[in-house]
Motif scaffolding. Structure first.
Motif, PDB file in Angstrom:
ATOM      1  N   ASP A 158      28.821 -44.834  37.321  1.00  0.00           N
ATOM      2  CA  ASP A 158      29.733 -44.875  36.175  1.00  0.00           C
ATOM      3  C   ASP A 158      29.009 -44.776  34.831  1.00  0.00           C
ATOM      4  N   SER A 159      27.705 -44.561  34.870  1.00  0.00           N
ATOM      5  CA  SER A 159      26.905 -44.460  33.632  1.00  0.00           C
ATOM      6  C   SER A 159      27.171 -45.632  32.692  1.00  0.00           C
ATOM      7  N   LYS A 160      27.124 -46.829  33.252  1.00  0.00           N
ATOM      8  CA  LYS A 160      27.428 -48.023  32.464  1.00  0.00           C
ATOM      9  C   LYS A 160      26.314 -48.314  31.451  1.00  0.00           C
ATOM     10  N   LYS A 161      26.721 -48.874  30.332  1.00  0.00           N
ATOM     11  CA  LYS A 161      25.749 -49.257  29.305  1.00  0.00           C
ATOM     12  C   LYS A 161      25.310 -50.697  29.541  1.00  0.00           C
ATOM     13  N   VAL A 162      24.544 -50.851  30.627  1.00  0.00           N
ATOM     14  CA  VAL A 162      23.973 -52.145  30.990  1.00  0.00           C
ATOM     15  C   VAL A 162      22.465 -51.996  31.061  1.00  0.00           C
ATOM     16  N   TYR A 207      18.168 -57.579  18.358  1.00  0.00           N
ATOM     17  CA  TYR A 207      19.181 -58.587  18.705  1.00  0.00           C
ATOM     18  C   TYR A 207      19.261 -59.557  17.530  1.00  0.00           C
ATOM     19  N   GLY A 208      20.404 -59.550  16.866  1.00  0.00           N
ATOM     20  CA  GLY A 208      20.534 -60.384  15.675  1.00  0.00           C
ATOM     21  C   GLY A 208      19.527 -59.959  14.615  1.00  0.00           C
ATOM     22  N   THR A 209      18.722 -60.898  14.177  1.00  0.00           N
ATOM     23  CA  THR A 209      17.703 -60.604  13.156  1.00  0.00           C
ATOM     24  C   THR A 209      16.349 -60.259  13.768  1.00  0.00           C
ATOM     25  N   LYS A 210      16.260 -60.311  15.090  1.00  0.00           N
ATOM     26  CA  LYS A 210      14.979 -60.065  15.757  1.00  0.00           C
ATOM     27  C   LYS A 210      14.888 -58.610  16.231  1.00  0.00           C
ATOM     28  N   SER A 211      13.672 -58.091  16.218  1.00  0.00           N
ATOM     29  CA  SER A 211      13.433 -56.719  16.695  1.00  0.00           C
ATOM     30  C   SER A 211      12.145 -56.682  17.487  1.00  0.00           C
ATOM     31  N   TYR A 212      12.018 -55.663  18.332  1.00  0.00           N
ATOM     32  CA  TYR A 212      10.836 -55.556  19.200  1.00  0.00           C
ATOM     33  C   TYR A 212      10.666 -54.104  19.622  1.00  0.00           C
ATOM     34  N   GLU A 213       9.428 -53.644  19.643  1.00  0.00           N
ATOM     35  CA  GLU A 213       9.123 -52.289  20.092  1.00  0.00           C
ATOM     36  C   GLU A 213       8.714 -52.327  21.565  1.00  0.00           C
ATOM     37  N   ALA A 214       9.381 -51.543  22.387  1.00  0.00           N
ATOM     38  CA  ALA A 214       9.101 -51.526  23.826  1.00  0.00           C
ATOM     39  C   ALA A 214       9.397 -50.145  24.374  1.00  0.00           C
ATOM     40  N   SER A 215       9.393 -50.029  25.679  1.00  0.00           N
ATOM     41  CA  SER A 215       9.753 -48.779  26.352  1.00  0.00           C
ATOM     42  C   SER A 215      11.086 -48.968  27.053  1.00  0.00           C
ATOM     43  N   VAL A 216      11.876 -47.923  27.077  1.00  0.00           N
ATOM     44  CA  VAL A 216      13.116 -47.925  27.848  1.00  0.00           C
ATOM     45  C   VAL A 216      12.957 -46.911  28.967  1.00  0.00           C
ATOM     46  N   GLN A 217      13.285 -47.330  30.180  1.00  0.00           N
ATOM     47  CA  GLN A 217      13.189 -46.421  31.325  1.00  0.00           C
ATOM     48  C   GLN A 217      14.533 -46.332  32.019  1.00  0.00           C
ATOM     49  N   GLY A 218      14.863 -45.112  32.446  1.00  0.00           N
ATOM     50  CA  GLY A 218      16.058 -44.886  33.223  1.00  0.00           C
ATOM     51  C   GLY A 218      15.690 -44.711  34.684  1.00  0.00           C
ATOM     52  N   VAL A 219      16.344 -45.437  35.567  1.00  0.00           N
ATOM     53  CA  VAL A 219      16.047 -45.359  36.994  1.00  0.00           C
ATOM     54  C   VAL A 219      17.346 -45.238  37.778  1.00  0.00           C
ATOM     55  N   ASN A 222      19.885 -47.622  18.463  1.00  0.00           N
ATOM     56  CA  ASN A 222      21.234 -47.485  17.895  1.00  0.00           C
ATOM     57  C   ASN A 222      22.361 -47.446  18.932  1.00  0.00           C
ATOM     58  N   ILE A 223      22.077 -47.777  20.170  1.00  0.00           N
ATOM     59  CA  ILE A 223      23.107 -47.856  21.215  1.00  0.00           C
ATOM     60  C   ILE A 223      23.065 -49.262  21.811  1.00  0.00           C
ATOM     61  N   TYR A 224      24.222 -49.859  22.042  1.00  0.00           N
ATOM     62  CA  TYR A 224      24.297 -51.231  22.536  1.00  0.00           C
ATOM     63  C   TYR A 224      24.425 -51.269  24.069  1.00  0.00           C
ATOM     64  N   TYR A 225      23.666 -52.192  24.665  1.00  0.00           N
ATOM     65  CA  TYR A 225      23.691 -52.390  26.118  1.00  0.00           C
ATOM     66  C   TYR A 225      23.881 -53.876  26.411  1.00  0.00           C
ATOM     67  N   ARG A 226      24.649 -54.147  27.466  1.00  0.00           N
ATOM     68  CA  ARG A 226      24.842 -55.529  27.907  1.00  0.00           C
ATOM     69  C   ARG A 226      23.742 -55.910  28.898  1.00  0.00           C
ATOM     70  N   LEU A 234      19.743 -44.280  35.053  1.00  0.00           N
ATOM     71  CA  LEU A 234      19.247 -42.962  34.664  1.00  0.00           C
ATOM     72  C   LEU A 234      20.375 -42.081  34.136  1.00  0.00           C
ATOM     73  N   SER A 235      21.559 -42.164  34.734  1.00  0.00           N
ATOM     74  CA  SER A 235      22.687 -41.344  34.270  1.00  0.00           C
ATOM     75  C   SER A 235      23.069 -41.730  32.841  1.00  0.00           C
ATOM     76  N   THR A 236      22.978 -42.997  32.510  1.00  0.00           N
ATOM     77  CA  THR A 236      23.260 -43.447  31.145  1.00  0.00           C
ATOM     78  C   THR A 236      22.211 -42.924  30.175  1.00  0.00           C
ATOM     79  N   MET A 237      20.964 -42.933  30.610  1.00  0.00           N
ATOM     80  CA  MET A 237      19.884 -42.468  29.744  1.00  0.00           C
ATOM     81  C   MET A 237      20.023 -40.983  29.452  1.00  0.00           C
TER      82      MET A 237
END
Length: 221
Positions: free
Chosen positions: A154-158, A117-129, A184-188, A213-216
């Motif tokens: 609707d497989s929203k990118k949120v 986000y902007g100039t900041k970065s962080y390593e984490a896990s992403v989970q689809g549910v 490399n994919i943007y989510y709101r 999960l459908s988005t993932m």
């Protein structure tokens, strides 16, 4: 008739008897005291243990089961022992249709991610549910909301971000409505969430980003 409780002679006799049997009197009194103390300690310990266990499982459905794939323990239809397999959407649908008593069910997929986000970065896990996930593991909603049926359909990118992730990327800024880059994919961002229990499903929600999960499936195959 004189009440024996208020009879001074009775008390004198009791006192004299106790004085003649000091050891027996001491052991009897000590036994009563120790038994009462042990009962109080056991009762207090049981109550404390109960509160601790409830706290550790806070928000987690105790009548739940987790199914995960692993390596096979025996040969099967030409496949050797030790083969790794993965659950598919067909497996999940078959479980839903064959076990009618299941109240809520959610598939969960997990992978590591680089967040920006902007100039900041962080390593984490992403989970689809799926949208039923909160009925199994109820997150703490600090702001916004969690993933819902419309997001999944609707497989929203949120996304919902963990409280720790929000602190690392946004600091004191309100993250709701902002867009973050996840591999490399943007989510709101629609919610900031966390957990109170010690139970973890693929990790700590405070240090995760959660998406439909459908988005993932579509985004990361």
């Amino acid at each position: 008739m004189k009440n024996p409780i208020f009879d001074i002679d009775n008390w004198k006799e009791i006192t004299a008897t106790l004085a003649r049997n000091k050891i027996r009197t001491f052991l009897t009194a000590f036994g009563i005291f120790w038994g009462t103390a042990m009962l109080a300690m056991l009762w207090g310990g049981a109550q404390g243990m109960q509160r601790m266990l409830r706290g550790q499982f806070e928000g987690f459905a105790t009548n739940s089961a987790i199914i995960a794939s692993n390596r096979t323990s025996m040969p099967y239809k030409g496949y050797k022992k030790g083969m790794y397999w993965s659950l598919t959407q067909t497996d999940i649908d078959n479980i839903r249709h064959s076990v009618s008593d299941i109240k809520a069910m959610s598939a969960v997929s997990n992978r590591s991610a680089s967040l920006h986000y902007g100039t900041k970065s962080y390593e984490a896990s992403v989970q689809g549910v799926e949208s039923a996930f909160p009925e199994i593991f109820t997150p703490v909603i600090y702001s916004g909301r969690f993933i819902n049926e419309a997001d999944e359909r609707d497989s929203k990118k949120v996304c919902c971000i963990g409280k720790r992730v929000a602190g690392e990327l946004f600091g004191s800024t309100d993250p709701l409505g902002k867009f973050i880059e996840v591999n490399n994919i943007y989510y709101r961002v629609v919610g900031v969430v966390g957990q109170e229990s010690e139970v973890q499903i693929n990790g700590d929600v405070d240090n995760m980003i959660t998406i439909p999960l459908s988005t993932m499936r579509k985004a990361y195959n």
